[in-house]
Design an enzyme around this catalytic site. Structure first.
Site, PDB file in Angstrom:
ATOM      1  N   ASN A 179       0.797  -1.226   0.000  1.00 54.11           N
ATOM      2  CA  ASN A 179       0.000   0.000   0.000  1.00 54.11           C
ATOM      3  C   ASN A 179       0.833   1.281   0.000  1.00 54.11           C
ATOM      4  O   ASN A 179       0.388   2.311  -0.510  1.00 54.11           O
ATOM      5  CB  ASN A 179      -0.999  -0.001   1.155  1.00 54.11           C
ATOM      6  CG  ASN A 179      -0.347  -0.153   2.504  1.00 54.11           C
ATOM      7  OD1 ASN A 179       0.812  -0.557   2.609  1.00 54.11           O
ATOM      8  ND2 ASN A 179      -1.076   0.167   3.562  1.00 54.11           N
TER       9      ASN A 179
ATOM     10  N   GLY B 277       2.877  -5.284   7.468  1.00 55.79           N
ATOM     11  CA  GLY B 277       2.018  -6.227   6.758  1.00 55.79           C
ATOM     12  C   GLY B 277       0.840  -6.639   7.620  1.00 55.79           C
ATOM     13  O   GLY B 277       0.521  -5.999   8.632  1.00 55.79           O
ATOM     14  N   SER B 278       0.203  -7.713   7.239  1.00 55.37           N
ATOM     15  CA  SER B 278      -0.956  -8.196   7.987  1.00 55.37           C
ATOM     16  C   SER B 278      -0.517  -8.845   9.291  1.00 55.37           C
ATOM     17  O   SER B 278       0.632  -9.280   9.442  1.00 55.37           O
ATOM     18  CB  SER B 278      -1.733  -9.213   7.145  1.00 55.37           C
ATOM     19  OG  SER B 278      -0.975 -10.411   6.992  1.00 55.37           O
TER      20      SER B 278
ATOM     21  N   GLU C  45       4.971  -3.449  12.230  1.00 57.13           N
ATOM     22  CA  GLU C  45       3.737  -2.672  12.217  1.00 57.13           C
ATOM     23  C   GLU C  45       2.745  -3.469  11.400  1.00 57.13           C
ATOM     24  O   GLU C  45       2.911  -3.643  10.193  1.00 57.13           O
ATOM     25  CB  GLU C  45       3.993  -1.288  11.607  1.00 57.13           C
ATOM     26  CG  GLU C  45       2.897  -0.301  11.936  1.00 57.13           C
ATOM     27  CD  GLU C  45       2.067   0.070  10.725  1.00 57.13           C
ATOM     28  OE1 GLU C  45       1.355   1.054  10.782  1.00 57.13           O
ATOM     29  OE2 GLU C  45       2.136  -0.649   9.709  1.00 57.13           O
ATOM     30  N   LEU C  46       1.699  -3.985  12.082  1.00 64.99           N
ATOM     31  CA  LEU C  46       0.818  -4.973  11.468  1.00 64.99           C
ATOM     32  C   LEU C  46      -0.602  -4.431  11.296  1.00 64.99           C
ATOM     33  O   LEU C  46      -0.788  -3.248  11.102  1.00 64.99           O
ATOM     34  CB  LEU C  46       0.868  -6.260  12.295  1.00 64.99           C
ATOM     35  CG  LEU C  46       2.278  -6.832  12.506  1.00 64.99           C
ATOM     36  CD1 LEU C  46       2.239  -8.055  13.413  1.00 64.99           C
ATOM     37  CD2 LEU C  46       2.951  -7.154  11.182  1.00 64.99           C
TER      38      LEU C  46
ATOM     39  N   CYS D 160      -3.311   0.794   6.974  1.00 62.92           N
ATOM     40  CA  CYS D 160      -3.416   0.191   8.302  1.00 62.92           C
ATOM     41  C   CYS D 160      -4.027   1.172   9.299  1.00 62.92           C
ATOM     42  O   CYS D 160      -4.628   0.760  10.293  1.00 62.92           O
ATOM     43  CB  CYS D 160      -2.048  -0.280   8.783  1.00 62.92           C
ATOM     44  SG  CYS D 160      -0.781   0.997   8.752  1.00 62.92           S
TER      45      CYS D 160
ATOM     46  N   GLU E 180      -9.588  -6.593  10.066  1.00 68.67           N
ATOM     47  CA  GLU E 180      -9.064  -5.580   9.159  1.00 68.67           C
ATOM     48  C   GLU E 180      -9.739  -5.718   7.808  1.00 68.67           C
ATOM     49  O   GLU E 180      -9.764  -6.789   7.219  1.00 68.67           O
ATOM     50  CB  GLU E 180      -7.549  -5.729   9.010  1.00 68.67           C
ATOM     51  CG  GLU E 180      -6.924  -4.627   8.177  1.00 68.67           C
ATOM     52  CD  GLU E 180      -5.409  -4.646   8.243  1.00 68.67           C
ATOM     53  OE1 GLU E 180      -4.804  -3.579   8.440  1.00 68.67           O
ATOM     54  OE2 GLU E 180      -4.824  -5.739   8.109  1.00 68.67           O
TER      55      GLU E 180
END
Length: 481
Positions: A157, A233-234, A253-254, A287, A386
């Protein structure tokens, strides 16, 4: 601007050399359809070469000076600025981002390299003396040294800005870098590799290894030559990498499911504007996107009406038109996922005020209508998972206690926002919400990284931001006299 089919044919960059891999990845043009680029895809042999190169330069990099490293990141920033229009076009095509947003991302990436130079200059050592009995004569010099090799795993993204946020601090701190970009958006990272190859960064200090996670992800993450992993990412992908990685510094950072809590004393015009923009900007594929609006019951209906009016201004258009606000989703599977969550909410009793459908364009890409749900039941999946789509899901609560209970039901705890004109309530609720960052009277935003950000629980480990990230990529060494 016409499509330039297969304009880019990127290769791997390993130990200062451009090489091919066993396969190639074709990149879809989300602005015009079809394929516009391809890049070599690494296998385990190339992953091994990247790790070996990084291992071989750890000691020489540790001995480099801060002025040397400052020169590297400033050269990279200048290279990004020189190729800004090319990079912006690539981000439009590979990520489906409107041109105005793509240009902003390029500027953000260049600025992150510039600021990494400032941060590393400010990182000074310490001098300490012994203060306990028996250690009265002790003197210690406390230095910062690089952790060694940093594996950077970046998302689709923000394919350039997030890469800069990881790579710039890692290089500035004197580490070797192995960069694995998202397979859907590797071309802006490939251009960054070209830029770095033309700087004074030593061979082996930066290695570009695109390729599917199924082929090289576990191989890279599980190798003991990797000393730190930076990943965006996820949550599920992050948990998998954490299980594979072992004893390394994790900087992740998820996933996010950011709530916007709107109380009855809030400025509803401002709250509606922030909720609409926070939900649908970059088609909600952020996110930090506002994924759920938790409204006190007395203002729920009016807030929904105001958000509905705000969404009138968000329409899908030509991505190279300066006035376009909204583009497609990254893939058909992402559109199907968003639709699954919207359908679940409606099946459970939510009111579909607008949108709620996706389509395949003539170019073969998938757009999802700006969507507004009202009276969303508290058990709807969209309030807990999410979504990564342009959906504003509004639910109702009676009071502060119920709002806090609902907000914390999700395992995702990255960002949140609170809208109220009561100063005491703002600080009380912000302090009570379990999230890495809470914004008062505004939608969540990470910006350039001046302020630390990152998630709690399933939303990550550690904090990002240039200052915070550099601290994660160095370790203290005490030299005691």
């Amino acid at each position: 601007m016409g499509q330039k089919a297969l304009r880019y044919r990127g290769r791997l960059y390993l130990d200062g050399e451009w090489v091919d891999g066993p396969d190639r990845t074709t990149v879809t043009d989300l602005a015009a359809g079809g394929a516009f680029a391809e890049v070599a895809a690494a296998g385990e042999d190339q992953a091994e070469r990247a790790l070996a190169a990084a291992e071989s330069v750890k000691r020489p990099l540790r001995e480099t000076t801060i002025p040397e490293r400052v020169r590297w990141v400033e050269q990279i920033a200048a290279g990004i600025a020189e190729r800004r229009e090319e990079l912006a076009e690539v981000i439009v095509r590979e990520a489906g981002k409107p041109i105005s947003s793509a240009r902003g991302e390029v500027e953000s990436a260049a600025e992150r390299f510039r600021r990494a130079a400032e941060e590393i200059r400010a990182m000074k050592g310490e001098y300490r003396t012994g203060t306990t009995e028996g250690h009265e004569g002790w003197r210690a010099i406390v230095e910062h040294e690089p952790v060694g090799a940093v594996l950077c795993i970046t998302p689709y993204n923000y394919p350039l800005a997030t890469t800069a946020l990881q790579v710039a601090p890692a290089l500035a701190a004197g580490n070797a870098v192995v960069l694995k970009p998202a397979s859907k958006t590797p071309i802006s990272a490939a251009i960054l590799a070209e830029i770095i190859a033309d700087t004074d960064v030593p061979d082996g200090a930066f290695n570009f290894v695109p390729g599917p996670s199924s082929a090289i992800g576990d191989y890279l993450a599980g190798d003991d030559r990797v000393n730190a992993i930076a990943m965006t990412g996820s949550s599920s992908a992050g948990e998998h990498v954490a299980r594979e990685s072992g004893m390394v510094e994790l900087h992740m950072e998820l996933g996010g499911n950011a709530p916007a809590v709107v109380f009855e004393d809030a400025d509803l015009e401002s709250a509606a504007s922030a909720a609409a923009k926070g939900s649908v900007k970059y088609a909600g594929q952020r996110c930090s996107a506002v994924s759920r609006v938790v409204a006190q019951s007395g203002v729920h209906d009016e807030l929904v009406e105001r958000i509905d009016r705000e969404l009138d201004d968000w329409t899908v258009g030509d991505l190279f038109d300066e006035d376009t606000d909204l583009g497609p989703l990254i893939s058909e599977s992402q559109a199907e996922w968003v639709d699954e969550l919207v359908t679940d909410a409606v099946d459970r009793g939510a009111d579909l005020v607008r949108g709620g459908d996706y389509e395949e364009t003539a170019a073969g890409v998938f757009t999802y209508e700006p969507t507004l749900l009202a009276d969303v039941p508290h058990d709807a999946r969209i309030l807990h998972e999410e979504q990564f789509g342009p959906v504003a899901a509004v639910t109702s609560v009676e009071d502060e206690a119920e709002a806090l209970a609902l907000v914390d039901e999700s395992d995702l705890a990255l960002d949140a926002s609170v809208f109220t004109n009561n100063h005491d309530r703002a600080l009380r609720v912000a302090g009570s919400i379990d999230a890495g960052a809470v914004r008062i009277n505004g939608a969540p935003s990470h910006g350039l990284g001046d302020i630390p950000f990152g998630g709690n629980r399933a939303s990550g480990i550690g904090r990002e931001g240039l200052h915070e990230t550099i601290k994660s990529f160095v370790r203290k060494k005490s030299i005691v006299l």
